[in-house]
Scaffold this motif. Structure first.
Motif, mmCIF file in Angstrom:
data_model
loop_
_atom_site.group_PDB
_atom_site.id
_atom_site.type_symbol
_atom_site.label_atom_id
_atom_site.label_comp_id
_atom_site.label_asym_id
_atom_site.label_seq_id
_atom_site.Cartn_x
_atom_site.Cartn_y
_atom_site.Cartn_z
ATOM 1 N N GLY A 65 0.816 -1.208 0.000
ATOM 2 C CA GLY A 65 0.000 0.000 0.000
ATOM 3 C C GLY A 65 0.847 1.255 0.000
ATOM 4 O O GLY A 65 0.463 2.282 0.564
ATOM 5 N N ASP A 66 1.999 1.189 -0.663
ATOM 6 C CA ASP A 66 3.002 2.253 -0.597
ATOM 7 C C ASP A 66 3.116 2.943 -1.962
ATOM 8 O O ASP A 66 3.780 2.446 -2.875
ATOM 9 C CB ASP A 66 4.351 1.656 -0.191
ATOM 10 C CG ASP A 66 5.388 2.717 0.158
ATOM 11 O OD1 ASP A 66 5.225 3.875 -0.274
ATOM 12 O OD2 ASP A 66 6.363 2.375 0.845
ATOM 13 N N SER A 67 2.473 4.111 -2.105
ATOM 14 C CA SER A 67 2.489 4.847 -3.370
ATOM 15 C C SER A 67 3.884 5.331 -3.723
ATOM 16 O O SER A 67 4.243 5.401 -4.908
ATOM 17 C CB SER A 67 1.530 6.038 -3.301
ATOM 18 O OG SER A 67 0.195 5.602 -3.149
ATOM 19 N N LYS A 91 -1.760 3.173 -7.761
ATOM 20 C CA LYS A 91 -1.849 4.188 -6.707
ATOM 21 C C LYS A 91 -3.304 4.511 -6.367
ATOM 22 O O LYS A 91 -3.625 4.783 -5.208
ATOM 23 C CB LYS A 91 -1.098 5.453 -7.124
ATOM 24 C CG LYS A 91 0.419 5.282 -7.111
ATOM 25 C CD LYS A 91 1.153 6.601 -7.274
ATOM 26 C CE LYS A 91 0.922 7.226 -8.618
ATOM 27 N NZ LYS A 91 1.678 8.496 -8.774
ATOM 28 N N VAL A 94 -4.480 1.628 -4.191
ATOM 29 C CA VAL A 94 -3.921 1.747 -2.842
ATOM 30 C C VAL A 94 -4.783 2.666 -1.978
ATOM 31 O O VAL A 94 -4.936 2.446 -0.775
ATOM 32 C CB VAL A 94 -2.462 2.274 -2.928
ATOM 33 C CG1 VAL A 94 -1.998 2.841 -1.603
ATOM 34 C CG2 VAL A 94 -1.531 1.156 -3.384
ATOM 35 N N LYS A 95 -5.392 3.682 -2.586
ATOM 36 C CA LYS A 95 -6.257 4.610 -1.850
ATOM 37 C C LYS A 95 -7.700 4.120 -1.764
ATOM 38 O O LYS A 95 -8.538 4.787 -1.144
ATOM 39 C CB LYS A 95 -6.233 5.988 -2.508
ATOM 40 C CG LYS A 95 -4.875 6.666 -2.495
ATOM 41 C CD LYS A 95 -4.978 8.157 -2.783
ATOM 42 C CE LYS A 95 -5.626 8.451 -4.110
ATOM 43 N NZ LYS A 95 -5.697 9.910 -4.372
ATOM 44 N N ASP A 338 -2.883 10.219 2.745
ATOM 45 C CA ASP A 338 -3.679 9.201 2.064
ATOM 46 C C ASP A 338 -3.780 7.941 2.905
ATOM 47 O O ASP A 338 -2.873 7.599 3.672
ATOM 48 C CB ASP A 338 -3.046 8.842 0.715
ATOM 49 C CG ASP A 338 -3.184 9.954 -0.312
ATOM 50 O OD1 ASP A 338 -4.063 10.816 -0.137
ATOM 51 O OD2 ASP A 338 -2.403 9.963 -1.283
ATOM 52 N N HIS A 340 -3.691 3.901 3.189
ATOM 53 C CA HIS A 340 -2.834 2.892 2.555
ATOM 54 C C HIS A 340 -3.526 1.538 2.654
ATOM 55 O O HIS A 340 -3.724 1.016 3.757
ATOM 56 C CB HIS A 340 -1.468 2.826 3.244
ATOM 57 C CG HIS A 340 -0.696 4.106 3.198
ATOM 58 N ND1 HIS A 340 0.075 4.474 2.124
ATOM 59 C CD2 HIS A 340 -0.600 5.118 4.094
ATOM 60 C CE1 HIS A 340 0.637 5.644 2.349
ATOM 61 N NE2 HIS A 340 0.239 6.064 3.540
ATOM 62 N N LYS A 353 -2.835 -0.607 5.879
ATOM 63 C CA LYS A 353 -1.442 -0.412 6.246
ATOM 64 C C LYS A 353 -1.277 0.975 6.862
ATOM 65 O O LYS A 353 -2.034 1.894 6.560
ATOM 66 C CB LYS A 353 -0.546 -0.531 5.010
ATOM 67 C CG LYS A 353 -0.606 -1.880 4.307
ATOM 68 C CD LYS A 353 0.254 -2.898 5.010
ATOM 69 C CE LYS A 353 0.329 -4.200 4.217
ATOM 70 N NZ LYS A 353 1.348 -5.112 4.760
ATOM 71 N N MET A 364 5.788 0.217 6.536
ATOM 72 C CA MET A 364 4.350 -0.008 6.438
ATOM 73 C C MET A 364 3.981 -1.230 7.282
ATOM 74 O O MET A 364 4.522 -2.311 7.075
ATOM 75 C CB MET A 364 3.931 -0.228 4.990
ATOM 76 C CG MET A 364 3.959 1.025 4.144
ATOM 77 S SD MET A 364 2.699 2.199 4.668
ATOM 78 C CE MET A 364 3.024 3.517 3.496
#
Length: 477
Positions: A65-67, A91, A94-95, A338, A340, A353, A364
């Protein structure tokens, strides 16, 4: 467990352009795709191929979940426009912004291996098309849209598979991320998952049962649950911030208000526990004044009911403190960062996360409010192997959980200073476990609520922690 059979997408696309076109019946299949697949073993084709657009690092970014990690992976492949597009799609997932992610998936219709002036373009079957269908299927599943999830799987099973399997050596071809499950009814027969009654804030009390586990000196673990009404009957539900689909015990599937519509082969939580069971639609779930209709559940070999992210995201905005679960569109979250949400391409894996700082770096960490955690341990870290120094510190224990076999585990503990969102949690403990079978994980449980309240804004895709008066109101014992 990580999937075995992977290959990168962009070399495949390059081959698709350079190789001469194949003579094939409709639909046309990319020659580069066929050449790449024919290099795979029959075992890998049968177990399932996994495409990796952007490579290992981009997939790690999606899982974590890491942009920022997704951007880093895309930047290292500068000039590859397709990878950049996949990065933007990742991305958005992930959001939890599935609708905008799906809008970008029009790249599925691009024909990368046909001439642009072809007067009669054929619907292409390429690595790009299959990746897009898998992403779409995963997005639909995570959003609780089982009708379109089933349609995407049908495209893969009835269009992609027959066209590819007619080529020599590819008779066993399959896609790993399409094996999460299946519908047993026509997709158009699946009723729409809906919710009403979240316009105003509601506060649901949290309760803390006592759960003891042998092997950890019979330590008592505190896990919050809330009461909700399932088809008119009150049930305790744990808060599953570390699993996509909600879970119910198998016995409840016999209710006349439950409609079995398929099967889930794999649903993984934040502690690398994997569940399978019937996929069912529950007529009604009431949480306070909120009414959810046609709610998807997996009926698995579990004792407790768990509300997963598929339900939690429908509640709009959520605040969780030590004493109550609050939700509604008008909760003042005011979060700046944001949210995650780590996930797998196919949707079998999704969990909340959160960036946590300890040991002088930020990682994370999965937030697992439905999972037990020791009273004096804040973070549990599972890894495949221990270093020689870690082996010296470790000890063997036997764990016994309900409905599971006892097992030997190698663990050790370490003290650490913990900081989350600038909130100093002070000195706590991290527990290391050696597990060579399951996916490595870093997990934090209800202890995250010791110093702060957790805000999850699923409308604006934001999340944050805000300090609470923990000294005056400790977690109930």
């Amino acid at each position: 467990m990580p999937k075995k059979y992977r290959f990168l997408l962009y070399p495949l696309l390059l081959n698709s352009v350079l190789l001469p076109p194949l003579k094939a019946d409709r639909p046309l299949v990319s020659p580069g795709l066929i050449e790449a697949l024919q290099q795979k073993s029959p075992e890998s084709l049968k177990e399932g191929i996994e495409f990796q657009p952007g490579g290992d690092e981009m997939q790690k970014g999606l899982l974590e979940g890491d942009s920022l990690l997704i951007d880093k992976a895309a930047n290292e492949l500068k000039g590859n426009n397709l990878v950049s597009q996949y990065a933007e799609i990742d991305k958005l997932r992930v959001k939890g912004d599935y609708q905008n992610a799906n809008k970008l998936l029009d790249i599925c219709g691009k024909t990368f291996f046909q001439k642009p002036d072809d007067p009669d373009p054929l619907p292409p079957i390429s690595g790009v098309g299959m990746v897009c269908q898998q992403i779409l299927a995963g997005n639909y599943f995570l959003d609780g849209n089982l009708k379109d999830w089933g349609k995407s799987l049908d495209i893969i099973n009835t269009i992609y598979y027959p066209a590819i399997r007619k080529f020599a050596g590819l008779e066993q071809f399959s896609l790993a991320d399409s094996k999460i499950g299946k519908l047993s009814i026509a997709p158009n027969s699946v009723p729409t998952f809906s919710i009403t009654g979240i316009d105003r804030q509601q506060n649901i009390p949290l309760h803390y049962p006592k759960i003891s586990e042998e092997g950890y000196h019979n330590s008592t673990w505190d896990v919050p649950y809330m009461m909700a009404s399932l088809n008119g009957t009150n049930f305790p539900f744990f808060i599953g911030t570390d699993i996509a689909i909600s879970k119910l015990p198998k016995a409840l599937s016999q209710s006349p208000h439950v409609h079995i519509i398929g099967y889930i082969n794999r649903a993984e939580n934040g502690r690398s526990q994997v569940y399978d069971g019937d996929l069912g639609i529950v007529d009604e779930l009431k949480i306070g004044n909120a009414v959810l209709k046609n709610v998807p559940f997996i009926f698995a070999n579990v004792d407790q009911a768990v509300l997963g992210l598929m339900v939690l995201q429908k509640l709009g905005k959520i605040r969780i403190d030590k004493h109550q679960f609050s939700f509604g569109k008008n909760i003042a979250c005011n979060c700046q960062q944001d949210i995650h949400l780590g996930s797998e391409l196919g949707g079998d894996y999704q969990m909340l996360k959160y960036p946590v700082k300890w040991r002088e770096k930020t990682e994370m960490v999965t937030i697992s409010l439905s999972q037990t955690s020791l009273d004096d341990v804040s973070i549990i870290i599972s890894q495949h192997n221990f270093t020689p120094e870690e082996e010296k510190q470790s000890r063997e224990i036997t764990t016994n959980l309900p409905n599971t076999k006892s097992k030997e585990e190698s663990i050790y503990q370490k003290e650490v200073n913990l900081i989350i969102d600038g909130i100093n949690y002070g000195k706590t403990k991290e527990l290391f476990k050696k597990d060579s079978v399951h996916r490595p994980f870093r997990s934090m449980g209800v202890s995250i609520l010791e110093k702060a309240d957790l805000y999850l804004d699923f409308i604006n895709h934001k999340a944050c922690l805000k300090p609470n008066n923990s000294d005056e109101q400790p977690i109930p014992q």
